[in-house]
Enzyme design. Sequence first.
Site, PDB file in Angstrom:
ATOM      1  N   GLY A  18      47.028   7.858  -9.406  1.00  0.00           N
ATOM      2  CA  GLY A  18      46.951   7.811  -7.943  1.00  0.00           C
ATOM      3  C   GLY A  18      48.226   8.240  -7.240  1.00  0.00           C
ATOM      4  O   GLY A  18      48.211   8.538  -6.050  1.00  0.00           O
ATOM      5  N   VAL A  65      51.904   8.568  -5.378  1.00  0.00           N
ATOM      6  CA  VAL A  65      52.455   7.925  -4.183  1.00  0.00           C
ATOM      7  C   VAL A  65      51.327   7.593  -3.211  1.00  0.00           C
ATOM      8  O   VAL A  65      51.245   6.490  -2.668  1.00  0.00           O
ATOM      9  CB  VAL A  65      53.498   8.850  -3.502  1.00  0.00           C
ATOM     10  CG1 VAL A  65      53.893   8.313  -2.131  1.00  0.00           C
ATOM     11  CG2 VAL A  65      54.734   9.004  -4.388  1.00  0.00           C
ATOM     12  N   GLY A  71      59.349  10.320  12.484  1.00  0.00           N
ATOM     13  CA  GLY A  71      58.262  11.158  11.965  1.00  0.00           C
ATOM     14  C   GLY A  71      57.050  10.291  11.664  1.00  0.00           C
ATOM     15  O   GLY A  71      56.925   9.164  12.175  1.00  0.00           O
ATOM     16  N   ILE A  72      56.175  10.823  10.822  1.00  0.00           N
ATOM     17  CA  ILE A  72      54.912  10.137  10.572  1.00  0.00           C
ATOM     18  C   ILE A  72      55.126   8.774   9.910  1.00  0.00           C
ATOM     19  O   ILE A  72      54.606   7.754  10.364  1.00  0.00           O
ATOM     20  CB  ILE A  72      53.973  11.043   9.739  1.00  0.00           C
ATOM     21  CG1 ILE A  72      53.510  12.222  10.612  1.00  0.00           C
ATOM     22  CG2 ILE A  72      52.783  10.264   9.233  1.00  0.00           C
ATOM     23  CD1 ILE A  72      52.461  13.115   9.985  1.00  0.00           C
ATOM     24  N   GLY A 125      62.093  11.948   5.857  1.00  0.00           N
ATOM     25  CA  GLY A 125      61.490  13.075   5.157  1.00  0.00           C
ATOM     26  C   GLY A 125      61.456  12.854   3.663  1.00  0.00           C
ATOM     27  O   GLY A 125      61.936  11.842   3.147  1.00  0.00           O
ATOM     28  N   HIS A 155      26.350  11.669  23.399  1.00  0.00           N
ATOM     29  CA  HIS A 155      27.024  11.014  24.514  1.00  0.00           C
ATOM     30  C   HIS A 155      26.724   9.530  24.461  1.00  0.00           C
ATOM     31  O   HIS A 155      25.571   9.162  24.215  1.00  0.00           O
ATOM     32  CB  HIS A 155      26.514  11.606  25.834  1.00  0.00           C
ATOM     33  CG  HIS A 155      27.069  10.906  27.038  1.00  0.00           C
ATOM     34  ND1 HIS A 155      28.366  11.109  27.486  1.00  0.00           N
ATOM     35  CD2 HIS A 155      26.513   9.984  27.876  1.00  0.00           C
ATOM     36  CE1 HIS A 155      28.574  10.364  28.564  1.00  0.00           C
ATOM     37  NE2 HIS A 155      27.474   9.666  28.815  1.00  0.00           N
TER      38      HIS A 155
END
Length: 477
Positions: free
Chosen positions: A45, A47, A185-186, A273, A446
């Site tokens: 699996g 990270v 960042g994310i 990062g 809708h």
Amino acid sequence: MTKTAAPLDTDIAVLGAGPGGYTAAFRAADLGKKVVLIDSGPRLGGVCLNVGCIPSKALLHTARAITDAAAIPGVRFSAPTIDLDAVRAGKDGIVNRLCHGLAGLARQRGVTVVNGVGRFTAPSALQVQSPQGTTEVRFAHAIIACGSAPVRLPGLPYDDPRIMDSTGALELRDVPRRLLIVGGGIIGLEMAAIYHALGSKITVVERLPQLLPGADPDLVQVLARSVATRYEGVHVGTELRFVAAAADGLHVTLAGPGGSTAQVFDRLLVAVGRRPNGALIDAQKAGVRVDPRGFIAVDAQMRTNVPTIFAIGDVVGEPMLAHKATHEARVAAEVICGHAVRFDARTIPAVAYTDPEIAWMGLTEEQARRRGTRYEAAVFPWQASGRALASGAAHGLTKVLFDPGTRRLLGAGIVGTSAGDLIAEAVLALELDAELGDLALAVHAHPTFAETLAMAAELAQGTITDLIAPRSRHAKR
Ligand code: NAD
């Protein structure tokens, strides 16, 4: 005592069992190849499943439930009681279930899993080392899927357990009173959402002038406005300059546009990062070229400079996203099996599972300007969506970018509830080379959030009735 196992001979050795590696292994096995799948972790699996996408989504689900409950008009709950052990166990249970499932899928396909650190010893051999011993794997083809690791800022006292990376943050050892997140960042913003909901006071520092620097500013601004009121501090254009670990906390200096400030935090998360792991596998012994940053260059069939060795996922370049890796994985496995395929995705969507979510695909306005691509944009404000108003999500936006000549879709960005799911329609539209008319004329149910993409297309076409369309477009159609 360690021992040397009998060598394994295989058609394909896959180095790394993250989403890229296990997908490549499973696809190749389904196509009839003998496959050995190697990973340094105890479970499949990588990270994403063990310390990334999945545990973070489990915790974000908890965070969202807490935040949403506090914002329902006319309903008051008492303050939540958080049983951190149970929250952690819930998250771990989800990860365990998926890992167990993957192990079963590998077994059923006859994929041989070898646990240990794999390194090349020759163009057709790898050595796998684990505390139990050494195994040589001899292969006809290899697929490198060794991923990436968090970037470490220099000069921080990393031996202090109060300094965490994303893996440490997802362990959820406790809920710090004041948490500093370095990197807007994310990862930084997703972890901010989790810890804020659990009770931490959050400060985020981002070196660049905008949070989520890859996304368009009008989308990011919606998130930035929302977190500015909820977090203790959000500082863009700001860097962490100094950290000293003391008994009463982590003493830091932050340097930003207004000068330097000294503050004390209970915990610090570094999310600046990730860097590729290409330099860690002795690729040179197989003749595979690795650039100075650790990336491995590949062609559109995911082949490295050595024709029998392929590479996929984070190690071949940005964006470092699981869904890029899984598609590259299929290409690599199929090419090795003789299929005439290549990786030619027109877009790889990006999603920040923040509150609100932000998702984008195709060109951003910033990219279009940089490339000199002629484009027009239409932005549908969710204030005009009944579903968004009914759901407390009126701050959202849905944007389409299109070619003014052909009126084909070039890009899309969404900020708001379920943006990460909604972007899928835009991805399909781009892959199918859709025109705005295709999006506008496809009947959307809708009231849904999904309608907002059709509304943005109608806005661009000048046919919208839920808003006043810009006059010039209105007159033309
Ligand atoms: P990122 O590149 O998304 O963000 C890092 C941020 O840190 C950037 O905005 C950067 O400008 C900033 N930064 C760099 N140095 C800094 C400094 N010294 N001080 C302050 N800010 C600094 O990286 P990430 O958030 O660490 O995520 C790593 C990778 O994992 C990314 O490729 C990301 O796409 C991926 N990821 C994806 C998801 C998802 O798809 N939802 C979730 C988590 C991670």
